[in-house]
Design an enzyme around this catalytic site. Structure first.
Site, PDB file in Angstrom:
ATOM      1  N   VAL A  10      -2.567  -2.151   1.924  1.00 18.00           N
ATOM      2  CA  VAL A  10      -1.843  -2.785   0.740  1.00 18.00           C
ATOM      3  C   VAL A  10      -0.422  -2.752   1.377  1.00 18.00           C
ATOM      4  CG1 VAL A  10      -3.323  -2.316  -1.034  1.00 18.00           C
ATOM      5  CG2 VAL A  10      -1.810  -0.770  -0.440  1.00 18.00           C
ATOM      6  N   SER A  11       0.636  -3.299   0.901  1.00 16.44           N
ATOM      7  CA  SER A  11       1.913  -3.705   1.270  1.00 16.44           C
ATOM      8  C   SER A  11       3.032  -2.390   0.792  1.00 16.44           C
ATOM      9  CB  SER A  11       2.579  -4.994   0.830  1.00 16.44           C
ATOM     10  OG  SER A  11       1.790  -5.948   1.582  1.00 16.44           O
ATOM     11  N   THR A  12       2.512  -1.783  -0.496  1.00 16.16           N
ATOM     12  CA  THR A  12       3.343  -1.016  -1.231  1.00 16.16           C
ATOM     13  C   THR A  12       2.872   0.339  -1.719  1.00 16.16           C
ATOM     14  OG1 THR A  12       3.368  -1.917  -3.408  1.00 16.16           O
ATOM     15  CG2 THR A  12       5.008  -3.003  -1.952  1.00 16.16           C
TER      16      THR A  12
END
Length: 182
Positions: A10-12
């Site tokens: 996931v990006s964050t």
């Protein structure tokens, strides 16, 4: 058949991996490399570990293509590296992307050829634009921080024995710039 290896990202930090982890476990992945890091970053430590551990016959599985790579070029490069390790790649959300099948290998080959063609076109256009700009008098490279007069004056001051630190300070540049002048 080798090991089924999952990769979840996931990006964050605020996003949750649980949906990806559930799907990868459902696909039979015993090992899942997971990270919370932007796909734009080249330094994804868990992906690097996964790539090092790959063995012939292994299958790398992701839930969606964009979990592995953000750009087509990066994705194709990673799939190529997986293939060179003797492993296969599969995306659960994109059924055509299974390099363990003839259709998946064909798709990868076609997209790699298209990406290579695109790179060549970009290289040609960039080169033509650069040549046109040169003909039009555009200068390439870094801009000088000092004018020709200031450079000549700095050289005279340096020859007269003034310290490079003082000269640099008077022009608001780094001492290394004064020391490199010829």
């Amino acid at each position: 058949m080798g090991t089924l290896i999952g990769y979840a990202r996931v990006s964050t930090q605020g996003q949750d991996l649980s949906d990806q982890l559930d799907k990868l476990a459902g696909a039979g992945c015993k090992t899942v490399y997971q990270e919370k890091i932007s796909g734009v970053r080249a330094d994804r430590p868990q992906l690097a570990k996964l790539m090092v551990k790959l063995r012939p016959g292994d299958v790398v599985i992701v839930t969606k293509l964009d979990r592995l790579g953000r750009s087509t070029r990066e994705l194709l490069d990673l799939i190529d590296r997986i293939g060179k390790a003797g492993a296969a790649f599969k995306s659960l959300g994109d059924p055509l992307w299974d390099t363990g099948t003839p259709q998946g290998r064909l798709l990868s080959t076609l997209l790699a050829a298209i990406a290579e063609f695109e790179r060549e076109l970009i290289r040609e256009r960039t080169g033509a634009g650069r040549e046109r700009a040169k003909r039009d008098g555009v200068k390439f490279g870094p801009k000088f921080k000092l004018s020709a007069y200031q450079r000549a004056e700095a050289l005279r001051r340096r020859s007269a024995g003034e310290s490079m630190t003082d000269i640099a300070r008077s022009y608001g540049v780094d001492k290394s710039m004064i020391s490199r002048m010829r």
